[in-house]
Motif scaffolding. Structure first.
Motif, PDB file in Angstrom:
ATOM      1  N   THR A  53     -11.034   9.017   9.844  1.00 50.18           N
ATOM      2  CA  THR A  53      -9.740   9.562  10.217  1.00 50.18           C
ATOM      3  C   THR A  53      -8.685   8.972   9.298  1.00 50.18           C
ATOM      4  O   THR A  53      -8.891   7.938   8.658  1.00 50.18           O
ATOM      5  N   ALA A  54      -7.568   9.627   9.234  1.00 50.94           N
ATOM      6  CA  ALA A  54      -6.479   9.153   8.381  1.00 50.94           C
ATOM      7  C   ALA A  54      -6.018   7.770   8.823  1.00 50.94           C
ATOM      8  O   ALA A  54      -5.685   6.926   7.996  1.00 50.94           O
ATOM      9  N   GLU A  58      -6.018   4.485   6.472  1.00 43.88           N
ATOM     10  CA  GLU A  58      -4.768   3.754   6.281  1.00 43.88           C
ATOM     11  C   GLU A  58      -4.927   2.290   6.672  1.00 43.88           C
ATOM     12  O   GLU A  58      -4.426   1.403   5.981  1.00 43.88           O
ATOM     13  N   GLU A  59      -5.649   2.038   7.745  1.00 41.33           N
ATOM     14  CA  GLU A  59      -5.875   0.659   8.169  1.00 41.33           C
ATOM     15  C   GLU A  59      -6.727  -0.098   7.150  1.00 41.33           C
ATOM     16  O   GLU A  59      -6.434  -1.243   6.807  1.00 41.33           O
ATOM     17  N   MET A  60      -7.772   0.569   6.633  1.00 36.01           N
ATOM     18  CA  MET A  60      -8.617  -0.060   5.618  1.00 36.01           C
ATOM     19  C   MET A  60      -7.802  -0.338   4.351  1.00 36.01           C
ATOM     20  O   MET A  60      -7.909  -1.417   3.761  1.00 36.01           O
ATOM     21  N   ALA A 105      -6.763   2.792  -3.588  1.00 40.45           N
ATOM     22  CA  ALA A 105      -6.314   4.081  -3.046  1.00 40.45           C
ATOM     23  C   ALA A 105      -7.238   5.200  -3.510  1.00 40.45           C
ATOM     24  O   ALA A 105      -7.627   6.061  -2.719  1.00 40.45           O
ATOM     25  N   ASP A 106      -7.609   5.182  -4.781  1.00 44.09           N
ATOM     26  CA  ASP A 106      -8.535   6.196  -5.297  1.00 44.09           C
ATOM     27  C   ASP A 106      -9.896   6.091  -4.644  1.00 44.09           C
ATOM     28  O   ASP A 106     -10.523   7.091  -4.310  1.00 44.09           O
ATOM     29  N   ARG A 107     -10.368   4.872  -4.453  1.00 44.47           N
ATOM     30  CA  ARG A 107     -11.685   4.659  -3.855  1.00 44.47           C
ATOM     31  C   ARG A 107     -11.743   5.200  -2.426  1.00 44.47           C
ATOM     32  O   ARG A 107     -12.736   5.777  -2.006  1.00 44.47           O
ATOM     33  N   LEU A 108     -10.652   5.037  -1.700  1.00 48.61           N
ATOM     34  CA  LEU A 108     -10.591   5.519  -0.316  1.00 48.61           C
ATOM     35  C   LEU A 108     -10.052   6.944  -0.220  1.00 48.61           C
ATOM     36  O   LEU A 108      -9.904   7.462   0.876  1.00 48.61           O
TER      37      LEU A 108
END
Length: 172
Positions: A53-54, A58-60, A105-108
């Motif tokens: 989920t978004a 975001e938490e990760m 950010a790209d990885r996630l």
């Protein structure tokens, strides 16, 4: 390899019978074995998909970027106060912070730039580079500045004339 002895109704080898007993499937019933096997080859096994989920992403990302920030702060401990405004000194830690934020950010697949990454960049400027002034940077003298502006402007009509003149010669 030694051939396996047939057991039961003669449709399954000892290995398949053991597999059937362990898995609890009905593969060793006479007449059903070939149908079940054919069905298994037609369908692909379920793929493990991650449905993040978004909020989870975001938490990760928030947790990972905190680590990026801690690395940056640790690298900046080696920079003395007079060196804080020298790009040669701070470029490595600053670039590593930016690369870390962007890579994670790209990885996630979170998207970059984003609000959290901007917060860390602003925080770095506020904490470390707030007192840096532009005293090292100054405008050139007016005559040099005027020459730098007028030279390209004067070159444009000359180049246009040259292109038109050369295109007329090639048609003749």
């Amino acid at each position: 390899m030694a051939p396996h002895a047939l057991t039961g109704s003669g449709c399954c080898s000892r290995g398949l019978l053991l597999l059937w007993a362990l898995l609890g499937t009905g593969l060793c019933h006479a007449g059903v074995e070939t149908e079940s096997f054919a069905q298994d080859t037609r369908t692909s096994p379920p793929m493990a998909t991650i449905n993040w989920t978004a909020q989870l992403v975001e938490e990760m990302y928030s947790n990972i970027t905190q680590k990026c920030w801690e690395i940056f702060v640790d690298l900046m401990r080696n920079v003395t106060a007079p060196e804080l405004c020298e790009w040669k000194v701070i470029s490595r830690p600053y670039s590593l912070l930016q690369e870390c934020l962007e890579y994670e950010a790209d990885r996630l697949q979170y998207g970059y730039p984003n609000a959290l990454a901007e917060q860390y960049i602003f925080q770095s400027h506020h904490r470390y580079f707030q007192n840096c002034t532009l005293e090292h940077y100054f405008d050139p003298p007016e005559d040099v500045l005027l020459a730098m502006i007028i030279a390209p402007i004067c070159l444009i009509p000359f180049l246009v004339t040259l292109v038109i003149w050369r295109s007329k010669d090639s048609k003749a």
